[in-house]
Scaffold this active site. Structure first.
Site, short mmCIF file in Angstrom:
data_model
loop_
_atom_site.label_atom_id
_atom_site.label_comp_id
_atom_site.label_asym_id
_atom_site.label_seq_id
_atom_site.Cartn_x
_atom_site.Cartn_y
_atom_site.Cartn_z
N SER A 1 42.97 -70.67 -5.37
CA SER A 1 44.47 -72.22 -4.97
C SER A 1 43.56 -72.79 -5.79
O SER A 1 42.08 -72.79 -6.58
CB SER A 1 43.87 -72.87 -3.83
OG SER A 1 44.55 -73.64 -3.91
N GLU B 1 43.52 -76.11 -5.92
CA GLU B 1 43.09 -77.11 -5.41
C GLU B 1 41.45 -76.83 -5.81
O GLU B 1 40.51 -77.13 -5.66
CB GLU B 1 43.02 -76.68 -3.58
CG GLU B 1 45.03 -77.14 -3.27
CD GLU B 1 44.50 -78.63 -3.53
OE1 GLU B 1 43.73 -79.46 -3.39
OE2 GLU B 1 45.61 -79.10 -4.18
N TYR C 1 40.60 -77.98 2.51
CA TYR C 1 41.09 -76.52 2.12
C TYR C 1 40.52 -76.13 0.62
O TYR C 1 39.74 -75.42 0.40
CB TYR C 1 42.33 -76.73 1.88
CG TYR C 1 43.20 -75.46 0.85
CD1 TYR C 1 44.05 -74.59 1.94
CD2 TYR C 1 42.94 -75.45 0.19
CE1 TYR C 1 44.53 -73.63 1.35
CE2 TYR C 1 43.91 -74.48 -0.74
CZ TYR C 1 44.68 -73.77 0.16
OH TYR C 1 46.25 -72.73 0.19
#
Ligand code: GDP
Length: 315
Positions: A120, A122, A144
């Protein structure tokens, strides 16, 4: 016949991926949390709660898939702040169990299992550069992102150890199958309800955040291209075009025929997040070049498809 194992097969990406692989003639196995979950017709379902159960290694040994797609995760950045330990387990430790299981089979001589990790944007947290690519500093700013960063590191470690493991750094990718915990679907569902007089206002957090939103079916296509690439590697998958949440609201409400969207949106501080990147933008040049991948639907196309779907659901 190529055999694939998908974790997270009932999610947005898992369902699109299962459909794509079945259309290509694969035998598709999927991990589901419980028997009540709806699984794509044709998928061989294996019931296993990854949060509590370590049987994934056994399942990999039994199924001996040619390709493994790890899509199971606690998928919301917001929820990861409520459940950081569960996030660490699902988005991190489970990946270690899976890669260790693949390595056992690899070391026995079956060296061609392809492992594809859904990573991701992220992992970059508040990015150090824009756009981001495969070399951008990994510096997560959410539970996350931290768990996904650990998994990304593991994939690199196992690849160095000889396993054909790839990490695909996916930017936000949306579709009518997104749950309303994500801002795009929250907006398109609200726009549809408001246009029909079923809802008055929509509450949002940071509407200035800019995200690189793509079309989910394009992103699962990238996962398959990664599995089939000559060698395992890391790839950024993104459109390279970013829009603000505010722009998403304006486009969605316009599509739903609501003119006064400014009067309909309320900002709630409770929906703001710590470590929320002001801007994400991915450079997918490597995937475009090596995987011959490119997005098929742009921002307006995505917004329209989602709003039209939500209007149809209500009519
Ligand atoms: P994720 O951050 O990749 O899990 O995707 P989201 O769709 O949840 O969030 C995308 C961006 O929208 C983030 O910058 C959020 O802070 C922002 N955002 C603003 N308001 C909301 C909201 O009401 N719900 C969610 N989920 N995100 C919001």
């Amino acid at each position: 016949m190529t055999r694939a194992l998908i974790t997270g097969v009932t999610g947005q990406d898992g369902s699109y991926l299962a459909e794509l692989l079945l259309s290509k003639g694969y035998e598709v196995h999927g991990v589901t949390r419980d028997a009540d979950e709806a699984v794509t017709t044709g998928v061989i379902a294996h019931e296993l709660d990854l949060a509590t159960d370590s049987a994934i290694a056994e399942l990999i040994a039994t199924v001996e898939p040619n390709e493994i797609y790890n899509l199971a995760a606690l998928s919301s950045v917001y929820q990861s702040w409520q459940s950081p330990a569960l996030t660490a387990r699902l988005n991190g430790a489970v990946v270690a169990e899976m890669l260790a299981a693949v390595k056992v089979i690899h070391d026995r001589g079956k060296t061609d299992i392809r492992f594809v990790q859904a990573s991701s944007a992220e992992i970059f947290g508040v990015p150090t550069e824009s756009p981001q690519n495969e070399q951008t500093t990994v510096r997560p700013t959410s539970p996350y992102g931290a768990a996904k960063a650990y998994a990304h590191g593991l994939v690199g470690a196992y690849r160095t150890a000889g396993v054909a493991a790839s990490s695909v750094i996916l930017y936000n990718h949306e579709s009518p199958r997104r749950p309303e915990t994500f801002v795009t679907r929250k907006i398109t569902a609200a726009a549809a309800r408001i246009s029909l007089g079923l809802q008055d206002t929509l509450e949002l957090g940071n509407v200035d955040a800019r995200r690189d939103w793509g079309w989910a079916p394009d992103y699962v296509d990238a996962l398959v291209r990664t599995a089939q690439h000559l060698f395992a590697d890391d790839f950024v998958i993104a459109t390279g075009v970013s829009h603000s949440v505010r722009e998403f609201v304006a486009a969605a409400f316009a599509r739903a025929g609501v003119d006064d969207w400014q009067d309909r949106v309320r900002i709630s501080d409770t929906l703001l997040r710590s470590g929320d990147a002001p801007l994400q933008s991915g450079d997918a040049s490597k995937a475009r070049q090596l995987l011959d991948w490119s997005p098929t639907l742009d921002f307006d196309g995505i917004v329209s498809a989602m709003v039209d779907h939500d209007l149809a659901l209500l009519s």
